[in-house]
Motif scaffolding. Structure first.
Motif, PDB file in Angstrom:
ATOM      1  N   SER A  55     -15.799   9.368   3.091  1.00 28.43           N
ATOM      2  CA  SER A  55     -14.636  10.192   2.752  1.00 28.43           C
ATOM      3  C   SER A  55     -14.973  11.211   1.682  1.00 28.43           C
ATOM      4  O   SER A  55     -14.529  12.361   1.748  1.00 28.43           O
ATOM      5  CB  SER A  55     -13.478   9.311   2.272  1.00 28.43           C
ATOM      6  N   ALA A  56     -15.759  10.802   0.701  1.00 29.10           N
ATOM      7  CA  ALA A  56     -16.168  11.736  -0.348  1.00 29.10           C
ATOM      8  C   ALA A  56     -16.953  12.893   0.252  1.00 29.10           C
ATOM      9  O   ALA A  56     -16.725  14.063  -0.082  1.00 29.10           O
ATOM     10  CB  ALA A  56     -17.001  11.010  -1.405  1.00 29.10           C
ATOM     11  N   TYR A  88     -10.138   8.405   9.475  1.00 30.98           N
ATOM     12  CA  TYR A  88      -9.384   7.536  10.380  1.00 30.98           C
ATOM     13  C   TYR A  88     -10.288   6.439  10.928  1.00 30.98           C
ATOM     14  O   TYR A  88      -9.900   5.266  10.982  1.00 30.98           O
ATOM     15  CB  TYR A  88      -8.781   8.365  11.517  1.00 30.98           C
ATOM     16  N   ASP A  89     -11.486   6.806  11.333  1.00 33.50           N
ATOM     17  CA  ASP A  89     -12.439   5.843  11.866  1.00 33.50           C
ATOM     18  C   ASP A  89     -12.828   4.806  10.813  1.00 33.50           C
ATOM     19  O   ASP A  89     -12.944   3.619  11.118  1.00 33.50           O
ATOM     20  CB  ASP A  89     -13.691   6.571  12.368  1.00 33.50           C
ATOM     21  N   ALA A  90     -13.030   5.238   9.574  1.00 24.69           N
ATOM     22  CA  ALA A  90     -13.414   4.312   8.500  1.00 24.69           C
ATOM     23  C   ALA A  90     -12.345   3.250   8.267  1.00 24.69           C
ATOM     24  O   ALA A  90     -12.656   2.092   7.996  1.00 24.69           O
ATOM     25  CB  ALA A  90     -13.675   5.084   7.211  1.00 24.69           C
ATOM     26  N   MET A  91     -11.074   3.651   8.377  1.00 27.42           N
ATOM     27  CA  MET A  91      -9.978   2.701   8.154  1.00 27.42           C
ATOM     28  C   MET A  91      -9.621   1.919   9.414  1.00 27.42           C
ATOM     29  O   MET A  91      -8.994   0.867   9.318  1.00 27.42           O
ATOM     30  CB  MET A  91      -8.718   3.443   7.682  1.00 27.42           C
ATOM     31  N   VAL A 140     -10.649   4.641   1.029  1.00 27.76           N
ATOM     32  CA  VAL A 140     -10.758   5.963   1.652  1.00 27.76           C
ATOM     33  C   VAL A 140     -10.115   7.016   0.757  1.00 27.76           C
ATOM     34  O   VAL A 140     -10.687   8.094   0.534  1.00 27.76           O
ATOM     35  CB  VAL A 140     -10.127   5.953   3.061  1.00 27.76           C
ATOM     36  N   LEU A 141      -8.937   6.716   0.224  1.00 25.71           N
ATOM     37  CA  LEU A 141      -8.259   7.648  -0.674  1.00 25.71           C
ATOM     38  C   LEU A 141      -9.103   7.921  -1.918  1.00 25.71           C
ATOM     39  O   LEU A 141      -9.237   9.072  -2.348  1.00 25.71           O
ATOM     40  CB  LEU A 141      -6.886   7.102  -1.074  1.00 25.71           C
ATOM     41  N   GLY A 147     -14.408  13.258  -3.606  1.00 24.64           N
ATOM     42  CA  GLY A 147     -14.971  14.421  -2.914  1.00 24.64           C
ATOM     43  C   GLY A 147     -14.270  15.710  -3.289  1.00 24.64           C
ATOM     44  O   GLY A 147     -14.917  16.745  -3.502  1.00 24.64           O
ATOM     45  N   ILE A 148     -12.953  15.671  -3.364  1.00 22.28           N
ATOM     46  CA  ILE A 148     -12.185  16.860  -3.752  1.00 22.28           C
ATOM     47  C   ILE A 148     -12.553  17.280  -5.172  1.00 22.28           C
ATOM     48  O   ILE A 148     -12.794  18.462  -5.447  1.00 22.28           O
ATOM     49  CB  ILE A 148     -10.674  16.595  -3.614  1.00 22.28           C
TER      50      ILE A 148
END
Length: 157
Positions: A55-56, A88-91, A140-141, A147-148
């Motif tokens: 996600s990052a 989505y896939d990661a979760m 994920v969040l 990353g942001i």
């Protein structure tokens, strides 16, 4: 090697996500060290855990692309869709695979405890299925926010 370093240094949309991935992996390793009390270097390269390095990486790529080309560019659209699919896939699928691995490991452990057969084909060399392959929504969040943040810290080149 010098050409590679030059290539990375001038490619904002490449080096920011790679640094974000590295930062997430380092954070994941440190968090695991504090939680378990032991250094597990597999966490540095393995999937799953807190924060999500996937996600990052994709979120920093998306924000870096938006900063460089704007949110109305086709490059941003591609990066955004890719980020949505990866998170989505990661979760979803990858997390479900980890949950299934936990159940299967428990079944095999219970069955092996009942059987005294040392040559059990289900557990060659004591191998277990990897249980940390996906992420919770919070992981994920957290990776997305990292990353942001990373994409906002580095100046657009």
């Amino acid at each position: 090697m010098q050409k590679l370093c030059g290539f990375l240094a001038c490619n904002y949309i490449l080096y920011v996500p790679l640094l974000s991935w590295l930062a997430a992996q380092i954070c994941k390793t440190i968090i695991d060290l504090f939680l378990t009390g032991k250094l597990d270097l597999e966490r540095m390269f393995g999937a799953g855990g807190m924060p999500s390095a996937h996600s990052a990486l994709v979120c920093s790529m998306t924000i870096a692309t938006a900063r460089k080309f704007g949110v109305s560019s086709p490059f941003f659209a591609f990066a955004f869709i890719l980020a949505a699919i990866v998170m989505y896939d990661a979760m979803g699928v990858r997390r479900a695979a980890g949950e299934q691995a936990k159940v299967l490991n428990r079944i095999v452990d219970d069955w092996m405890n009942e059987e005294d057969d040392e040559e059990n084909p289900l557990r060659e060399n004591g191998k277990r299925l990897k249980e940390k392959v996906g992420h919770t929504p919070f992981e994920v969040l957290s990776g997305a926010l990292l990353g942001i943040l990373m994409a906002m810290i580095f100046p657009v080149t």
